[in-house]
Design a protein around this motif. Structure first.
Motif, PDB file in Angstrom:
ATOM      1  N   GLY A  65      -0.666 -62.289 -89.926  1.00  0.00           N
ATOM      2  CA  GLY A  65      -1.070 -63.007 -88.725  1.00  0.00           C
ATOM      3  C   GLY A  65      -0.233 -64.251 -88.566  1.00  0.00           C
ATOM      4  N   GLU A  66      -0.366 -64.884 -87.398  1.00  0.00           N
ATOM      5  CA  GLU A  66       0.407 -66.095 -87.150  1.00  0.00           C
ATOM      6  C   GLU A  66      -0.337 -67.300 -87.717  1.00  0.00           C
ATOM      7  N   SER A  69      -4.361 -68.162 -87.805  1.00  0.00           N
ATOM      8  CA  SER A  69      -5.144 -66.948 -87.551  1.00  0.00           C
ATOM      9  C   SER A  69      -6.303 -66.807 -88.538  1.00  0.00           C
ATOM     10  N   LYS A  71      -5.889 -66.379 -91.995  1.00  0.00           N
ATOM     11  CA  LYS A  71      -5.595 -65.553 -93.166  1.00  0.00           C
ATOM     12  C   LYS A  71      -5.676 -66.344 -94.470  1.00  0.00           C
ATOM     13  N   HIS A 231       3.060 -63.956 -92.726  1.00  0.00           N
ATOM     14  CA  HIS A 231       3.231 -63.932 -91.278  1.00  0.00           C
ATOM     15  C   HIS A 231       4.278 -62.892 -90.913  1.00  0.00           C
ATOM     16  N   VAL A 245      -4.297 -56.825 -89.460  1.00  0.00           N
ATOM     17  CA  VAL A 245      -3.676 -57.823 -88.599  1.00  0.00           C
ATOM     18  C   VAL A 245      -4.743 -58.802 -88.122  1.00  0.00           C
ATOM     19  N   MET A 246      -4.500 -60.075 -88.346  1.00  0.00           N
ATOM     20  CA  MET A 246      -5.493 -61.094 -87.959  1.00  0.00           C
ATOM     21  C   MET A 246      -5.006 -61.882 -86.761  1.00  0.00           C
ATOM     22  N   LYS A 247      -5.968 -62.210 -85.894  1.00  0.00           N
ATOM     23  CA  LYS A 247      -5.655 -63.058 -84.754  1.00  0.00           C
ATOM     24  C   LYS A 247      -6.872 -63.915 -84.466  1.00  0.00           C
ATOM     25  N   TYR A 268      -1.728 -56.656 -79.747  1.00  0.00           N
ATOM     26  CA  TYR A 268      -1.250 -57.813 -80.509  1.00  0.00           C
ATOM     27  C   TYR A 268      -0.341 -57.368 -81.652  1.00  0.00           C
ATOM     28  N   THR A 269      -0.710 -56.255 -82.298  1.00  0.00           N
ATOM     29  CA  THR A 269       0.125 -55.718 -83.366  1.00  0.00           C
ATOM     30  C   THR A 269       1.496 -55.353 -82.809  1.00  0.00           C
ATOM     31  N   ASP A 468       6.285 -69.405 -85.401  1.00  0.00           N
ATOM     32  CA  ASP A 468       5.693 -68.073 -85.471  1.00  0.00           C
ATOM     33  C   ASP A 468       6.586 -67.073 -84.730  1.00  0.00           C
TER      34      ASP A 468
END
Lengths: 550, 312
Positions: A65-66, A69, A71, A231, A245-247, A268-269, A468
């Motif tokens: 994730g960015e 996010s 993580k 990231h 994937v985290m957002k 998003y992925t 990012d």
């Protein structure tokens, strides 16, 4: 789980033998970490929406994730090391123990004993005042006072492939070696779960490849579960079994690696994936005059004397470097840390004296004040390179003092407005202070500041490295747009090969103070002539190739 | 480490040589003829000349500098113009009070500052921290002579457990220590307050470092991480301040010496200056410079002992 689409050519990883990601307790797999409906609030801010994940023994789960996010917070929650003011709900189970229900003393036994953690910045993760051996032995003694800590320390160092005596201090080791020490500490007590938070982000590509291999081997051999936080999709595409994937505090997509890259169900992925391998669309450059000439430049530093009466030794950071940059050309300079690219950059900017050779901009030495106004630079750190007390209008007009007759009044205002519009910001932004802008916006402002006096050459010194991936892609597009509009000439200095590939026409590869390869970017990347270039390209992580770009 | 030691020793010797030259030159430039001052305004020219030659004032400057330096190296600091006594002996007597007093005060300051600073850093933002910060604020703000007077009022006059001043000599070590206690406390308080604040902020910086997070991830408790990894990293600025404070306490205690009637170095130099006893001024200043430089040297060694990166 959808099977891999036919358009996918997947390389690396463990191939298709592994069963698709199952629920906890799925056939044969033993779940080590199970997170169920974990939420986190720090004071009143929601950091994590309910998230759930699990990792089995011998399995690698990547949390991608960015920045912001959530993580890293997921990792810290698992370690029980959340900042003060944190409130959690849900469950985090390490095999059979509910970590959120444990008290501090019990958590201390888990940390370092059953869960090991590796951090991003190896240069600062070790205590500079203790030997590496003492720091590894400490974790062993804390969890087992009777253990033969010395023997186990040697064993741990051996396991991470570090051939360095334990009585060395951290400052005597390189970044890659220090990261091995951190890994040795994390695995010294044989933990069931290993958490690695951006373990290779601060390292060079060749070192990164070695550390990733080491982590992979450790997981397979010791049967540990690895939670890998990053990231960078490319880094994990070749080692993770599954990717989540985290957002914005939630997991938007989670699947095994092959499936994830094949389907990319969540937009998003897909956006992350596209941004990672983004290449800007640079305009053609017609052949033209040489602008910057670097001829036989050598820069050496005096080192401290070994004893008071010794002759002072010197370190040659840049060794007999020559190249020419033509007007309108976009040149890249790549190399690993310590190769001399920053020293060369400072010399080109006229900030450091050189011991021999000559650097001229359009025939004028760069140390001459007249050269200064034709050259501008954009630095890496979008947070540190602006004075926080000044407004944008003052910040971006700073280079005006280089002009003999700077614009004033309405003319100056017009220049500010135009500069802001050029980089995709609004003229109203000139009244704001720098803290009101995001990292990407700040980098836009840095470009606006560089462009405002229409320099003939711009140096980008790791200008997108701190951003990012999606923001980075936008900045690269902006650069290409500006190049089309103003026919810019730039020197783009970076350790990141994929970025250099997307934003330059020609590239120089630097190693140990010398330029070992110089050629058109595509040619150098596709058919490197120098073995060092080939080694760099091979070590750089790359995404699996997909043919269906939706 | 040997190279580091050699380098520090060379720098120590050079500093001392330069300092002695500067002190000699400055005292020479200062107006006033010590011989004339000693004999008064009605002195006969021939007595004046005789005294000048007795004091060695008629010799060339270079020779006087050399004999002053070589004398000091052999322990001969010359003879006081006013007291007609060997300067070395005068200084030694005073040093027997000032040195123990400075060490006593420094030890007290460290004894108060370390627990207070550590407590404040460990409990940052909580009541204990706020209490320490308020206390140190007060400690820095209160003038030490006034605090000294309060101490006398309470312990000497009201409770009658401590002497109010004077010094009985070291023949009675317990009494001597007792008479130095109130002055040492008065001197230590502001120093302790400064030291505690430095330690607190330096420790808070250290606790924010990545290696503390690493230590916590290894399973160390908060306290273990602070003690094993934070404290030593926080020591460098504290050592710097400690070194400076010692030099200050050695000669800067003049007001406290006055309050407690202690015949210390501070009073000696004050008297020597007002009586234009140049040889005493020169010697005491040189001694203090020597002390400062030696303490700096020791501080440098302490840095190197604490931080392996400095051992080169």
């Amino acid at each position: 789980m959808t099977p891999a689409s036919s358009g996918l050519k997947y390389r690396g990883g463990s191939g298709g033998q592994r069963p698709p990601a199952g629920r906890p307790g799925a056939a044969g797999a033993k779940p080590i970490l199970t997170i169920e409906d974990l939420t986190l609030h720090i004071y009143d801010t929601e950091i994590l929406k309910p998230i759930s994940l699990h990792i089995n023994a011998g399995e690698i789960l990547a949390l991608v994730g960015e920045s912001g996010s959530g993580k890293s917070m997921t990792a810290l929650a698992t370690m029980g090391l959340l900042p003060s003011g944190s409130q959690t709900t849900g469950r985090i189970h390490l095999v059979d123990k509910d970590l959120l229900a444990l008290n501090e003393a019990q958590l201390c036994q888990i940390r370092g004993g059953r869960i090991g953690m590796i951090f991003q910045e190896p240069m600062t993760a070790l205590n500079p005042l203790h030997t590496i051996g003492a720091q590894i032995a400490e974790v062993i003694r804390i969890h087992d006072p009777q253990a033969d800590a010395q023997a186990q320390t040697v064993q741990a160092l051996h396991k991470v492939g570090l051939d360095v005596p334990p009585h060395r201090y951290p400052h005597e080791l390189s970044g890659g070696q220090r990261q091995r020490v951190v890994i040795a500490m994390a695995i010294a007590c044989g933990p069931e779960l290993l958490i690695a938070d951006e373990p290779t982000t601060a390292l060079d590509v060749t070192t990164q490849a070695q550390i990733l291999d080491l982590l992979k081997d450790l997981v397979r051999e010791e049967g540990m579960a690895l939670l890998m936080i990053t990231h960078d999709l490319a880094v994990v595409s070749q080692m993770a079994d599954r990717i989540a994937v985290m957002k914005q505090g939630g997991i938007v997509e989670s699947a095994d690696t092959e499936t994830l890259f094949a389907t990319m169900k969540h937009p998003y992925t897909r956006a992350l994936f596209d941004a990672t391998r983004h290449r800007a669309d640079l305009p053609e450059t017609p052949a033209s005059q040489p602008l910057l000439r670097v001829e036989g430049v050598t820069r050496s530093y005096p080192l401290p004397r070994p004893h008071p009466f010794a002759k002072r030794p010197h370190f040659t950071a840049v060794n007999d470097v020559s190249f020419t940059l033509n007007e309108g050309e976009r040149l890249g300079l790549v190399g690993e840390s310590g190769c001399g690219k920053s020293t060369l950059t400072r010399a080109i900017l006229g900030l450091d004296p050189i011991q021999s050779g000559e650097i001229t901009l359009d025939g004028v030495p760069v140390t001459h004040p007249d050269s200064r106004r034709h050259m501008q630079v954009v630095f890496q750190d979008p947070y540190g390179s602006f004075n926080p007390r000044h407004r944008v209008s003052r910040l971006i007009t700073e280079p005006f003092h280089l002009l003999p007759d700077p614009p004033k009044g309405a003319e100056c205002d017009r220049a500010i407005d135009q500069a802001l519009i050029d980089v995709g910001l609004k003229p109203e932004d000139k009244h704001r202070h720098i803290h009101a802008f995001s990292g990407g916006q700040r980098q836009r402002l840095a470009i606006a500041r560089a462009l405002i006096i229409r320099p003939r050459l711009i140096l980008f010194d790791e200008a997108v490295s701190a951003l990012d991936v999606r923001v980075r892609a936008q900045i690269l597009d902006l650069m290409a747009e500006l190049a089309r509009e103003y026919r810019l000439t730039w020197l783009f200095i970076s350790h990141d090969l994929s970025v250099v590939r997307g934003i330059t026409d020609r590239v120089l590869v630097m190693q140990n103070g010398r330029i070992v390869e110089d050629g058109p970017t595509e040619q150098v990347f596709d058919h490197p002539r120098h073995p060092y270039t080939a080694q760099l390209i091979a070590a750089a992580p790359h995404l699996p190739e997909t043919t269906d770009v939706a | 480490m040997l190279g580091y030691l050699t380098k520090r020793l060379i720098s120590l010797t050079l500093s001392l040589a330069v300092a002695s030259l500067v002190i000699f030159a400055v005292v020479e430039i200062a107006p006033g003829d010590p011989a004339a001052y000693m004999l008064g305004i009605n002195a006969q020219p021939d007595t004046l000349a005789a005294l000048r030659s007795e004091l060695g004032l008629d010799q060339p400057k270079a020779q006087r500098y050399l004999s002053w330096v070589t004398g000091m190296l052999t322990g001969d600091f010359g003879t006081s113009y006013t007291y007609r006594a060997p300067v070395a002996q005068m200084i030694a007597e005073r040093l027997w009070i000032s040195l123990p007093l400075a060490l006593y005060a420094l030890a007290l300051a460290a004894l108060i500052a370390f627990p207070a600073g550590i407590l404040a850093a460990a409990r940052r933002g909580r009541p204990a921290d706020l209490a320490v910060m308020a206390g140190t604020q007060l400690g820095v703000a209160i003038p030490n002579f006034w605090f000294a007077m309060l101490l006398v009022l309470l312990f000497a006059i009201k409770l009658r457990v401590m002497p109010s001043g004077g010094f009985p000599g070291w023949d009675e070590p317990l009494d001597a220590l007792k008479s130095l206690t109130l002055p040492a406390v008065a001197l230590a308080l502001p120093q302790a307050a400064i030291l505690a604040r430095i330690l607190r902020s330096s420790l808070i910086d250290a606790l924010g470092e990545d290696y503390i997070r690493t230590a916590r991830a290894k399973g160390l408790t908060r306290w273990q991480a602070l003690r094993r990894h934070g404290l030593r990293n926080a020591l460098i600025p504290v050592l710097t301040i400690l070194g400076l404070q010692f030099s200050f306490l050695l000669a800067g205690a003049i007001i406290i010496e006055q309050v407690f009637y202690l015949p210390g170095l501070g009073r000696l130099i004050f008297q020597a200056i007002s009586q234009r006893d140049l040889i005493v001024v020169e010697s005491v200043v040189m001694l203090l410079v020597f002390a400062v430089i030696v303490v700096n040297f020791l501080t440098d060694l302490a840095y190197a002992a604490v931080d392996p990166r400095l051992r080169r």
